[in-house]
Design a protein around this motif. Structure first.
Motif, PDB file in Angstrom:
ATOM      1  N   LEU A 660     -90.679 -20.771 -62.469  1.00  0.00           N
ATOM      2  CA  LEU A 660     -90.716 -21.365 -61.135  1.00  0.00           C
ATOM      3  C   LEU A 660     -91.989 -20.968 -60.387  1.00  0.00           C
ATOM      4  CD1 LEU A 660     -87.002 -20.809 -59.999  1.00  0.00           C
ATOM      5  CD2 LEU A 660     -88.030 -22.882 -60.911  1.00  0.00           C
ATOM      6  N   ASN A 663     -92.774 -21.668 -54.121  1.00  0.00           N
ATOM      7  CA  ASN A 663     -91.859 -22.438 -53.262  1.00  0.00           C
ATOM      8  C   ASN A 663     -90.520 -22.659 -53.939  1.00  0.00           C
ATOM      9  OD1 ASN A 663     -93.841 -22.631 -51.289  1.00  0.00           O
ATOM     10  ND2 ASN A 663     -94.640 -24.566 -52.079  1.00  0.00           N
ATOM     11  N   ASP A 664     -90.564 -22.974 -55.238  1.00  0.00           N
ATOM     12  CA  ASP A 664     -89.315 -23.179 -55.970  1.00  0.00           C
ATOM     13  C   ASP A 664     -88.516 -21.888 -56.054  1.00  0.00           C
ATOM     14  OD1 ASP A 664     -89.952 -25.809 -56.381  1.00  0.00           O
ATOM     15  OD2 ASP A 664     -90.928 -25.449 -58.299  1.00  0.00           O
ATOM     16  N   GLN A 667     -86.435 -21.334 -52.898  1.00  0.00           N
ATOM     17  CA  GLN A 667     -85.236 -22.170 -52.887  1.00  0.00           C
ATOM     18  C   GLN A 667     -84.218 -21.663 -53.901  1.00  0.00           C
ATOM     19  OE1 GLN A 667     -84.959 -24.557 -50.595  1.00  0.00           O
ATOM     20  NE2 GLN A 667     -82.852 -24.873 -51.219  1.00  0.00           N
ATOM     21  N   PHE A 668     -84.694 -21.184 -55.046  1.00  0.00           N
ATOM     22  CA  PHE A 668     -83.810 -20.641 -56.076  1.00  0.00           C
ATOM     23  C   PHE A 668     -83.037 -19.441 -55.535  1.00  0.00           C
ATOM     24  CE2 PHE A 668     -82.867 -17.766 -59.548  1.00  0.00           C
ATOM     25  CZ  PHE A 668     -82.361 -18.595 -60.526  1.00  0.00           C
TER      26      PHE A 668
END
Length: 712
Positions: A660, A663-664, A667-668
């Motif tokens: 990831l 940014n991902d 969110q994760f």
């Protein structure tokens, strides 16, 4: 104006503003009330005369809403005023006002039925629209549910079929890889035996295998049907079709990386000129930051062209395999029907040759016998029916509490995070302990508090629950738990009969007894068998072995790590010991499923914990994690029929999280609260590592701390 006021004062008249009540019928037009409308319509008047009066009204009165009628009339007055003329003119204005009011009333009454009808139509239309909106919403929701269910089921079947084919091929490939790994040993032996021709022949075979892999890699950029067909045929003859697919995926990944890196590197070096920076050692993400604004568009264009070539080769490769699958489809379906592992028995149901008779203890038989006698008493002595049922419920409560105390009580439940004891079961056990169990047996207390309580049960010293050879008393646990479940099932069948004997006012007690106590008996399986699962496999040994693995490797490995084999060996031993126990006590399918589920969940969570202990990890190391887990799953599915594999997604999602972006990852962290704070922090520190600055890392760690705070 002064003369007008003085004249009005001598005649006892009011000012225009004060006499609005007399002169305002024209000036202060308004919609008459229903009574006024009725009176106006009842007034007899000649329509022609009425129209003449209306026509006599000056045009200026209809000019605009801001027209000042009082000012207009005052300006029309002559210099010399005459009272009689003023009164006549006032009467004329009144007649004009009356005619206008009557005309307005006629028009209102004439259009009122149409207005009411149209209003009803609008109201009905609004109601119909609201109903239509509700119907559409429900229809869309049902359609979405149906579509989702159909799609997931279809995709699930296809995925399972595809996975089985892949795993079957993978098994053959792994055996081949194992053989190749022994080549070095065999080569040394042949040299020691002075079998030089054989050693040379063995080396030539290995070189041919390497050349075949090079030929396969060439198809990633320039696909040729004849060339690819020959390569696949060669792998088929060697029995390495799955190896070819795995290698092909690796080559495509490598081709994409190398292609984009070389394109961007060329533009960076061109723009940098004679700069002494070592761009070749940079990460691709860092290399892209050196692209100048002028070279951005040309670089992007060349990048797209290069990737298009790779994508074209990939597309043609997929087309080739789809054609092959169509040709083999009929044969594959026939083979599948034939297999459907001739399969005669399930691996998870142990010792099925024994009759599936209920597993019972003497205690269960005695309780059932006593309940039968109590029911006869209730038929004869109906006034005491509630008291009898209350005592029977206490008997069942004590039995359930005893089984839990002997085999299910453990302080490790909360730390496991597996939700072994439901809130309903916990509430039931606390209620029984508070209302029925005398925790201070032998201590003299108030008689009122102790008259309905009994001493806490004690397990016989003959029952040993610490021997690993017997799977920590699994036979005794099965007999005790399953006999309790059988007793609960008998109580369930008696509920309607007991309900007829209960007084109406006491029926809620019976319903509560069944919903809160009887129905929780089967829930004891999870905590009782979890203790066996937690001790049967050496999870700590696996953690220690994982800690010794080097994950920051620089090449993709084709061999999984040793800790996977050790873990699988533990499961094989566990499977064997289950078989040994089943020779003495039948292990029902629900019991074996719970045991396997616990063991697999604990193993998968241990894997994630082991991955979370990694300090350094490369992309190749992450691929090795996936290889290890896939090897574990493939071998595990041979040992158990439990499907789907519990917590499989728990491990796969964690491994995939290594890829990831910043940014991902944020969110994760917000979406996956099933992972511990330590596991999430490891993803930030190891996964992103040097790719983000200190401020960004602190931001992600703060997000993890915010999520974890409510738990503490």
């Amino acid at each position: 104006m002064q003369k007008i006021k003085s004249l009005m004062a001598r005649q006892g008249l009011k000012s225009p503003q004060e006499s609005m009540a007399d002169l305002s019928p024209v000036e202060n037009l308004r919609i008459p009330s229903k009574e006024e409308l009725r009176e106006l319509r009842e007034q007899p008047i000649d329509p022609q005369a009425e129209q003449e009066i209306i026509d006599s009204i000056e045009e200026v009165y209809f000019s605009s809403d801001s027209f000042d009628m009082v000012q207009h009339e005052l300006e029309k007055l002559p210099p010399e005023l005459n009272l009689q003329e003023l009164e006549e003119y006032r009467d004329k204005l009144k007649r004009q006002q009356a005619a206008v009011s009557k005309k307005v009333a006629d028009l209102i009454l004439e259009k009122q039925p149409a207005y009411v009808k149209e209003l009803e139509r609008v109201t009905a239309l609004q109601t119909n629209l609201q109903l239509a909106a509700v119907i559409c919403t429900n229809a869309r929701r049902q359609l979405s549910v149906a579509k989702e269910g159909f799609t997931e089921a279809s995709l699930g079947l296809l995925a399972n079929q595809r996975r089985r084919q892949l795993l079957t091929g993978l098994l053959k490939s792994l055996r081949t890889i194992k053989t190749l790994q022994r080549t070095d040993v065999r080569l040394s032996e042949m040299l020691e035996e002075e079998d030089y021709p054989g050693a040379i022949q063995l080396c030539l075979e290995c070189q041919k295998a390497e050349q075949l892999d090079v030929a396969l890699s060439k198809t990633c950029k320039h696909f040729d049907v004849l060339h690819y067909t020959k390569v696949q045929l060669a792998y088929t003859l060697l029995g390495k079709t799955q190896t070819a697919m795995d290698q092909l995926h690796m080559h495509f990944t490598q081709a994409i990386h190398n292609t984009v890196f070389q394109v961007v590197l060329g533009y960076v070096e061109l723009c940098a000129g004679n700069a002494d920076t070592k761009f070749q050692k940079m990460q691709y993400k860092d290399l892209c930051t050196h692209i100048t604004l002028d070279s951005y568009i040309p670089c992007l264009t060349d990048l797209c062209k290069a990737l298009w070539e790779v994508m074209l080769s990939y597309h043609r490769t997929m087309q080739w395999h789809e054609e092959q699958d169509k040709q083999e489809n009929t044969a594959a379906l026939q083979g599948d029907n034939l297999v459907k592992e001739t399969r005669l028995k399930r691996k998870s149901d142990y010792n099925l040759n024994k009759t599936n008779a209920p597993i019972l203890t003497n205690t269960t038989l005695n309780v059932i016998r006593l309940v039968g006698k109590y029911m006869q008493m209730m038929n004869i002595l109906k006034p005491i029916a509630f008291d009898v049922i209350h005592c029977v419920s206490q008997l069942f409560d004590y039995y359930l509490y005893a089984v839990y105390t002997f085999f299910g009580r453990n302080d490790m439940y909360e730390s496991s995070g597996l939700g072994l004891i439901s809130s309903r079961l916990r509430t039931t056990l606390n209620r029984i302990q508070e209302s029925l169990i005398d925790m201070n047996a032998g201590v003299h207390g108030p008689a009122e508090d102790r008259k309905e309580k009994v001493p806490s049960p004690h397990l016989s010293q003959m029952v040993v629950l610490t021997n690993s050879g017997t799977l920590y008393g699994l036979a005794q646990r099965v007999v005790a738990t399953e006999s309790l479940v059988f007793l609960a099932e008998q109580f369930e069948s008696l509920q309607s009969h007991l309900d007829t004997m209960m007084p109406a006012a006491k029926k809620p007690f019976l319903q509560q007894f069944y919903s809160q106590t009887v129905s929780t008996a089967s829930e004891l399986r999870k905590p009782i068998y979890w203790i066996v699962a937690a001790k049967a496999i050496d999870y700590e040994q696996m953690l220690l072995m994982m800690a010794g693995v080097k994950w920051d490797i620089r090449e993709i490995m084709s061999q999984h790590n040793v800790y996977v084999d050790v873990l699988l060996k533990e499961f094989e031993q566990f499977n064997k010991r289950l078989g040994d126990v089943s020779r003495h006590v039948r292990i029902p399918l629900p019991v074996s499923n719970v045991l396997w589920e616990h063991c697999i969940r604990l193993a998968n969570r241990t894997l994630v914990e082991g991955y979370a202990n990694v300090k350094k990890c490369s992309n190749e190391g992450r691929a090795l994690m996936q290889l290890d887990f896939q090897q574990f799953l493939m071998k595990l599915e041979k040992l158990t029929d439990l499907r789907p594999i519990p917590d499989k997604e728990f491990v796969e999602t964690y491994i995939k999280a290594y890829y990831l972006t910043e940014n991902d990852m944020e969110q994760f962290i917000k979406n996956h609260r099933e992972y511990s704070m330590k596991q999430l922090a490891n993803l930030v520190n190891v996964c992103l590592g040097s790719h983000i600055n200190k401020k960004a890392r602190q931001k992600l760690l703060a997000a993890i701390d915010d999520i974890d705070r409510p738990k503490r």
